[in-house]
Write an enzyme that holds these catalytic residues in place. Structure first.
Site, PDB file in Angstrom:
ATOM      1  N   SER A 168     117.467 -20.620  26.610  1.00  0.00           N
ATOM      2  CA  SER A 168     117.933 -21.865  27.217  1.00  0.00           C
ATOM      3  C   SER A 168     118.914 -21.652  28.367  1.00  0.00           C
ATOM      4  O   SER A 168     119.303 -22.621  29.032  1.00  0.00           O
ATOM      5  CB  SER A 168     118.596 -22.747  26.157  1.00  0.00           C
ATOM      6  OG  SER A 168     119.759 -22.118  25.644  1.00  0.00           O
ATOM      7  N   LYS A 169     119.316 -20.417  28.637  1.00  0.00           N
ATOM      8  CA  LYS A 169     120.262 -20.159  29.726  1.00  0.00           C
ATOM      9  C   LYS A 169     119.600 -20.421  31.078  1.00  0.00           C
ATOM     10  O   LYS A 169     118.375 -20.463  31.209  1.00  0.00           O
ATOM     11  CB  LYS A 169     120.777 -18.720  29.676  1.00  0.00           C
ATOM     12  CG  LYS A 169     121.457 -18.330  28.370  1.00  0.00           C
ATOM     13  CD  LYS A 169     122.656 -19.195  28.052  1.00  0.00           C
ATOM     14  CE  LYS A 169     123.373 -18.681  26.809  1.00  0.00           C
ATOM     15  NZ  LYS A 169     124.413 -19.614  26.326  1.00  0.00           N
ATOM     16  N   ASN A 170     120.421 -20.539  32.110  1.00  0.00           N
ATOM     17  CA  ASN A 170     119.884 -20.779  33.454  1.00  0.00           C
ATOM     18  C   ASN A 170     118.924 -19.671  33.873  1.00  0.00           C
ATOM     19  O   ASN A 170     117.930 -19.923  34.557  1.00  0.00           O
ATOM     20  CB  ASN A 170     121.019 -20.888  34.461  1.00  0.00           C
ATOM     21  CG  ASN A 170     121.865 -22.125  34.247  1.00  0.00           C
ATOM     22  OD1 ASN A 170     122.141 -22.508  33.117  1.00  0.00           O
ATOM     23  ND2 ASN A 170     122.293 -22.761  35.326  1.00  0.00           N
ATOM     24  N   PHE A 219     119.600 -15.660  26.662  1.00  0.00           N
ATOM     25  CA  PHE A 219     119.000 -16.532  25.644  1.00  0.00           C
ATOM     26  C   PHE A 219     118.077 -17.524  26.351  1.00  0.00           C
ATOM     27  O   PHE A 219     118.364 -17.952  27.480  1.00  0.00           O
ATOM     28  CB  PHE A 219     120.109 -17.247  24.879  1.00  0.00           C
ATOM     29  CG  PHE A 219     119.639 -18.048  23.700  1.00  0.00           C
ATOM     30  CD1 PHE A 219     119.311 -17.428  22.505  1.00  0.00           C
ATOM     31  CD2 PHE A 219     119.521 -19.433  23.786  1.00  0.00           C
ATOM     32  CE1 PHE A 219     118.864 -18.173  21.417  1.00  0.00           C
ATOM     33  CE2 PHE A 219     119.086 -20.178  22.709  1.00  0.00           C
ATOM     34  CZ  PHE A 219     118.753 -19.539  21.516  1.00  0.00           C
TER      35      PHE A 219
END
Length: 377
Positions: free
Chosen positions: A191-193, A189
């Site tokens: 916004s994940k790292n 997704f």
């Protein structure tokens, strides 16, 4: 001061936009949109990065968890132990497959699954444990794997928030999170790292037979075109998203180091504050990748602080405001409130501050100054 963002994907994009543009042009020109070279190359590169034999890309992180359970052959009525304090996707897929979710409490310092609670939750119907590496730090995998081995249980790591993190086991060996259990699942997704520019996910395993099964499950149960050997789903990472991930993967350690630097600044500014509990880091510095920087506000001012931040243009998040055992979809008469003492307290206290690769010292100083003045006022 620049406007504070909860996640600054635009700023991160500036550092990779030329590579992204070139890769997008190549994909569009080739028209290899599904299972093209970008997907295949990303799979190999992520396998090398994680030190795992098999990476199977898929459509999103929720699919990754569901496909993992399908690949393991879990059947309706089988019990799966996981945490009460996490995002709903973890338990959602258990319920969707007709399995029985068994929710347990977490540790108060790490927010991760409590191994002692796992032991007391095991029954003859238990088939799997799903630890969630919450907010960017691994659960106690030594203890979890020992429990699993003693009880002949599968371990599925929900690694959606901790990709790139390390786990140092009791024998001194270092593992990437998501590669320790029988199978790992992650989300890409945005916004994940390690995030793409849409939806994406992946499954990890060192088990050759399991990997073969999963490769069929993600593609309608096919190993040969129009021959459906297992019940499958349609869940594939598209080539454009793989191109984004290929651009970001070589920078993942740098991205995570930037997050740790911001966490260090937060820690230093908030040290010794009586009503604020900063995140605990277990072991070496490289074990936490700070998908979120999550505090506990212990004097009852959390909700008022959220409003105060909003009034001062400081974004924040409450992950998670309602325990899963209290969600309408997952209520069950089996659950006793006394068994969720930690989770029931955390949902009243946790708040996550802005955390991403583009944070600067001026922003962190403003955030922490505003925080301290309000909480202690």
């Amino acid at each position: 001061m620049r406007k504070i963002q909860m996640v600054d994907l635009k700023g991160q994009y500036e550092g990779i936009k030329d590579q992204i543009s070139t890769s997008f042009d190549e994909v569009i020109t080739s028209t290899a949109f599904i299972n093209g070279p970008e997907v295949q190359n990303f799979q190999k590169e992520l396998e090398a990065y994680l030190g795992v034999k098999h990476v199977i890309p898929c459509g999103n992180g929720t699919d990754a968890l569901q496909i993992a359970m399908m690949g393991l052959g879990l059947k309706p009525g089988d019990e799966v132990i996981t945490v009460d304090f996490t995002f709903a996707a973890t338990v959602e897929v258990i319920a969707l497959l007709g399995l029985t979710p068994v929710l347990i409490d977490v540790e108060p310092d790490t927010f991760n699954i409590d191994p002692e609670k796992i032991k007391s939750a095991i029954t003859p119907k238990t088939k799997a444990i799903v630890p969630v590496h919450l907010f960017g730090q691994s659960a106690n995998m030594d203890a979890i794997m020992e429990i699993a081995e003693a009880n002949n249980l599968y371990v599925i790591e929900d690694n959606a928030q901790a990709i790139g993190g390390n786990y140092h086991d009791k024998n001194g060996k270092t593992h990437k999170t998501g590669t320790i259990g029988h199978i790992g699942a992650t989300s890409f997704f945005p916004s994940k790292n390690l995030g793409c520019y849409g939806d994406g996910g992946a499954i990890f395993t060192n088990d050759d037979e399991l990997a073969h099964t999963i490769r069929g499950v993600v593609n309608h149960g096919m190993y040969e075109r129009y021959h459906h050997d297992v019940v499958g789903v349609n869940s594939r990472l598209d080539s454009l998203q793989a191109a984004v991930l290929r651009a970001k993967l070589p920078k993942l350690d740098t991205y995570n180091a930037a997050r740790r630097k911001s966490a260090d600044l937060y820690d230093a500014a908030l040290k010794g504050q009586e009503n604020i509990i900063t995140p605990v880091r277990i072991g070496a510095d490289d074990t936490h990748v700070f998908h979120q920087y999550t505090l506990r506000i212990t004097n009852g001012k959390r909700d008022a602080l959220v409003k105060h931040f909003q009034e001062n243009d400081i974004p924040c998040g409450v992950y998670y405001p309602i325990p899963l055992h209290k969600q309408k979809a997952y209520t069950d008469e089996r659950y006793n409130e006394a068994d969720f003492e930690v989770t029931n307290q955390l949902v009243k206290e946790v708040i996550s501050l802005p955390m991403h690769t583009e944070l600067d010292e001026e922003q962190i100083e403003f955030i922490t100054k505003t925080l301290i003045e309000f909480v202690n006022g």
